[in-house]
Design a protein around this motif. Sequence first.
Motif, PDB file in Angstrom:
ATOM      1  N   GLU A  55     -12.567   1.626   1.087  1.00 16.39           N
ATOM      2  CA  GLU A  55     -11.964   2.907   1.473  1.00 16.39           C
ATOM      3  C   GLU A  55     -10.856   2.674   2.503  1.00 16.39           C
ATOM      4  OE1 GLU A  55     -11.234   7.006   1.673  1.00 16.39           O
ATOM      5  OE2 GLU A  55     -12.513   5.971   0.248  1.00 16.39           O
ATOM      6  N   ALA A  56     -11.107   1.795   3.458  1.00 15.28           N
ATOM      7  CA  ALA A  56     -10.102   1.507   4.498  1.00 15.28           C
ATOM      8  C   ALA A  56      -8.830   0.906   3.900  1.00 15.28           C
ATOM      9  CB  ALA A  56     -10.695   0.565   5.542  1.00 15.28           C
ATOM     10  N   ASP A  57      -8.974   0.099   2.857  1.00 16.75           N
ATOM     11  CA  ASP A  57      -7.792  -0.474   2.201  1.00 16.75           C
ATOM     12  C   ASP A  57      -6.925   0.616   1.582  1.00 16.75           C
ATOM     13  OD1 ASP A  57      -8.374  -3.232   2.712  1.00 16.75           O
ATOM     14  OD2 ASP A  57      -9.836  -3.185   1.071  1.00 16.75           O
ATOM     15  N   PHE A  98      -3.244   6.901   6.566  1.00 17.10           N
ATOM     16  CA  PHE A  98      -4.176   7.925   6.093  1.00 17.10           C
ATOM     17  C   PHE A  98      -5.579   7.724   6.649  1.00 17.10           C
ATOM     18  CE2 PHE A  98      -0.904   7.249   2.818  1.00 17.10           C
ATOM     19  CZ  PHE A  98      -0.282   8.482   2.901  1.00 17.10           C
ATOM     20  N   SER A  99      -5.689   7.085   7.787  1.00 16.79           N
ATOM     21  CA  SER A  99      -7.006   6.781   8.361  1.00 16.79           C
ATOM     22  C   SER A  99      -7.811   8.040   8.687  1.00 16.79           C
ATOM     23  CB  SER A  99      -6.861   5.920   9.618  1.00 16.79           C
ATOM     24  OG  SER A  99      -6.113   6.614  10.606  1.00 16.79           O
ATOM     25  N   ASN A 100      -7.131   9.137   8.923  1.00 14.76           N
ATOM     26  CA  ASN A 100      -7.822  10.383   9.265  1.00 14.76           C
ATOM     27  C   ASN A 100      -7.904  11.366   8.101  1.00 14.76           C
ATOM     28  OD1 ASN A 100      -8.270   9.595  11.940  1.00 14.76           O
ATOM     29  ND2 ASN A 100      -6.211  10.235  12.518  1.00 14.76           N
ATOM     30  N   SER A 101      -7.659  10.917   6.901  1.00 13.75           N
ATOM     31  CA  SER A 101      -7.717  11.808   5.744  1.00 13.75           C
ATOM     32  C   SER A 101      -9.109  12.407   5.614  1.00 13.75           C
ATOM     33  CB  SER A 101      -7.367  11.039   4.465  1.00 13.75           C
ATOM     34  OG  SER A 101      -7.519  11.882   3.343  1.00 13.75           O
ATOM     35  N   ASP A 154      -2.837   4.706  -7.311  1.00 18.91           N
ATOM     36  CA  ASP A 154      -1.417   5.016  -7.154  1.00 18.91           C
ATOM     37  C   ASP A 154      -1.001   5.006  -5.683  1.00 18.91           C
ATOM     38  OD1 ASP A 154      -0.695   6.076 -10.089  1.00 18.91           O
ATOM     39  OD2 ASP A 154      -2.678   6.777  -9.508  1.00 18.91           O
ATOM     40  N   LEU A 155      -1.898   5.408  -4.798  1.00 24.50           N
ATOM     41  CA  LEU A 155      -1.600   5.457  -3.366  1.00 24.50           C
ATOM     42  C   LEU A 155      -1.317   4.070  -2.792  1.00 24.50           C
ATOM     43  CD1 LEU A 155      -1.369   7.397  -0.942  1.00 24.50           C
ATOM     44  CD2 LEU A 155      -3.809   6.996  -0.518  1.00 24.50           C
ATOM     45  N   LEU A 156      -1.779   3.028  -3.463  1.00 27.52           N
ATOM     46  CA  LEU A 156      -1.545   1.666  -2.980  1.00 27.52           C
ATOM     47  C   LEU A 156      -0.061   1.324  -2.903  1.00 27.52           C
ATOM     48  CD1 LEU A 156      -4.408  -0.166  -4.900  1.00 27.52           C
ATOM     49  CD2 LEU A 156      -4.371   0.473  -2.468  1.00 27.52           C
ATOM     50  N   ALA A 157       0.766   2.055  -3.618  1.00 30.20           N
ATOM     51  CA  ALA A 157       2.214   1.845  -3.519  1.00 30.20           C
ATOM     52  C   ALA A 157       2.686   2.095  -2.094  1.00 30.20           C
ATOM     53  CB  ALA A 157       2.955   2.762  -4.487  1.00 30.20           C
ATOM     54  N   ILE A 158       1.959   2.944  -1.371  1.00 28.42           N
ATOM     55  CA  ILE A 158       2.290   3.247   0.022  1.00 28.42           C
ATOM     56  C   ILE A 158       1.460   2.403   0.984  1.00 28.42           C
ATOM     57  CG2 ILE A 158       2.246   5.049   1.801  1.00 28.42           C
ATOM     58  CD1 ILE A 158       2.759   7.087  -0.459  1.00 28.42           C
ATOM     59  N   THR A 159       0.152   2.286   0.729  1.00 26.37           N
ATOM     60  CA  THR A 159      -0.736   1.645   1.697  1.00 26.37           C
ATOM     61  C   THR A 159      -0.877   0.134   1.533  1.00 26.37           C
ATOM     62  OG1 THR A 159      -2.692   2.132   0.345  1.00 26.37           O
ATOM     63  CG2 THR A 159      -2.084   3.756   2.031  1.00 26.37           C
ATOM     64  N   LYS A 160      -0.741  -0.382   0.328  1.00 28.98           N
ATOM     65  CA  LYS A 160      -0.905  -1.818   0.065  1.00 28.98           C
ATOM     66  C   LYS A 160       0.101  -2.298  -0.987  1.00 28.98           C
ATOM     67  CE  LYS A 160      -4.725  -3.058   2.331  1.00 28.98           C
ATOM     68  NZ  LYS A 160      -4.697  -4.030   3.389  1.00 28.98           N
ATOM     69  N   PRO A 161       1.395  -2.125  -0.758  1.00 29.47           N
ATOM     70  CA  PRO A 161       2.371  -2.533  -1.780  1.00 29.47           C
ATOM     71  C   PRO A 161       2.327  -4.027  -2.099  1.00 29.47           C
ATOM     72  CG  PRO A 161       3.479  -2.002   0.285  1.00 29.47           C
ATOM     73  CD  PRO A 161       2.045  -1.594   0.440  1.00 29.47           C
ATOM     74  N   SER A 162       1.844  -4.832  -1.180  1.00 30.10           N
ATOM     75  CA  SER A 162       1.768  -6.279  -1.443  1.00 30.10           C
ATOM     76  C   SER A 162       0.852  -6.578  -2.625  1.00 30.10           C
ATOM     77  CB  SER A 162       1.290  -7.028  -0.198  1.00 30.10           C
ATOM     78  OG  SER A 162      -0.011  -6.600   0.166  1.00 30.10           O
ATOM     79  N   ILE A 163      -0.189  -5.767  -2.807  1.00 32.13           N
ATOM     80  CA  ILE A 163      -1.082  -5.954  -3.953  1.00 32.13           C
ATOM     81  C   ILE A 163      -0.324  -5.684  -5.255  1.00 32.13           C
ATOM     82  CG2 ILE A 163      -3.094  -4.968  -5.147  1.00 32.13           C
ATOM     83  CD1 ILE A 163      -4.420  -4.717  -2.396  1.00 32.13           C
ATOM     84  N   LEU A 164       0.489  -4.637  -5.250  1.00 35.32           N
ATOM     85  CA  LEU A 164       1.277  -4.333  -6.450  1.00 35.32           C
ATOM     86  C   LEU A 164       2.274  -5.447  -6.741  1.00 35.32           C
ATOM     87  CD1 LEU A 164       1.949  -0.510  -6.076  1.00 35.32           C
ATOM     88  CD2 LEU A 164       0.043  -1.697  -7.162  1.00 35.32           C
ATOM     89  N   HIS A 165       2.910  -5.964  -5.687  1.00 33.26           N
ATOM     90  CA  HIS A 165       3.842  -7.089  -5.889  1.00 33.26           C
ATOM     91  C   HIS A 165       3.107  -8.272  -6.514  1.00 33.26           C
ATOM     92  CE1 HIS A 165       7.362  -5.394  -3.919  1.00 33.26           C
ATOM     93  NE2 HIS A 165       6.587  -4.986  -2.937  1.00 33.26           N
ATOM     94  N   ASP A 166       1.923  -8.586  -6.007  1.00 31.97           N
ATOM     95  CA  ASP A 166       1.142  -9.704  -6.551  1.00 31.97           C
ATOM     96  C   ASP A 166       0.808  -9.487  -8.030  1.00 31.97           C
ATOM     97  OD1 ASP A 166       1.151 -10.848  -4.027  1.00 31.97           O
ATOM     98  OD2 ASP A 166      -0.942 -10.339  -3.579  1.00 31.97           O
ATOM     99  N   ILE A 167       0.392  -8.283  -8.362  1.00 32.22           N
ATOM    100  CA  ILE A 167       0.007  -7.980  -9.740  1.00 32.22           C
ATOM    101  C   ILE A 167       1.225  -8.015 -10.665  1.00 32.22           C
ATOM    102  CG2 ILE A 167      -0.898  -6.173 -11.265  1.00 32.22           C
ATOM    103  CD1 ILE A 167      -2.815  -5.428  -8.907  1.00 32.22           C
ATOM    104  N   HIS A 168       2.304  -7.383 -10.241  1.00 29.60           N
ATOM    105  CA  HIS A 168       3.532  -7.423 -11.047  1.00 29.60           C
ATOM    106  C   HIS A 168       3.980  -8.872 -11.250  1.00 29.60           C
ATOM    107  CE1 HIS A 168       4.048  -3.142 -11.162  1.00 29.60           C
ATOM    108  NE2 HIS A 168       4.332  -3.018  -9.886  1.00 29.60           N
TER     109      HIS A 168
END
Length: 160
Positions: A39-41, A47-50, A59-73
């Motif tokens: 959840e924290a990831d 968005f820690s207080n969502s 889809d939110l990972l594009a904002i919170t963890k874009p490095s993961i998307l870069h790795d996958i792409h």
Amino acid sequence: MNTTDRKARFQALIDAARERILLLDGAKGAMIQTYGLTEADYRGSRFSNSTHDLKGNHDLLAITKPSILHDIHDAFLDAGSDIIQTNTFNAQRISQADYGCEHLSAEINIAAARAARASADKFSTADRPRWVVGSVGPTNKTASLSPDVNDPGFRAITFD
């Protein structure tokens, strides 16, 4: 990118498809699941207080963890994909509302497109360009059927 550049890229895609079979990337959601994200990831610091659970909002990972998307792409491109899809399967207001993130739909789409474009540019060569296409999945609501078996006329959403 201006209109002339877009048209040239599109024409290059059409030309390449006439010459050979082009490979599309694979299941991004399945790849994301291999990271064992918490959840924290998904929340990141922004968005820690969502008040909503965000785990599973890939889809939110594009904002919170874009490095993961870069790795996958990068992994798909390294494996030979010619075309990669943006990580935007559920990045529209209707599906994002489940996470209280409907107001982020445009931002998510832009961030995801930038992540995919950066990877495609990194792997593109003059002899082998790489392309990015947008991924648009179905919403999680239907405007044609009632979700309530006791009220066949009920609709959770309208076409408008």
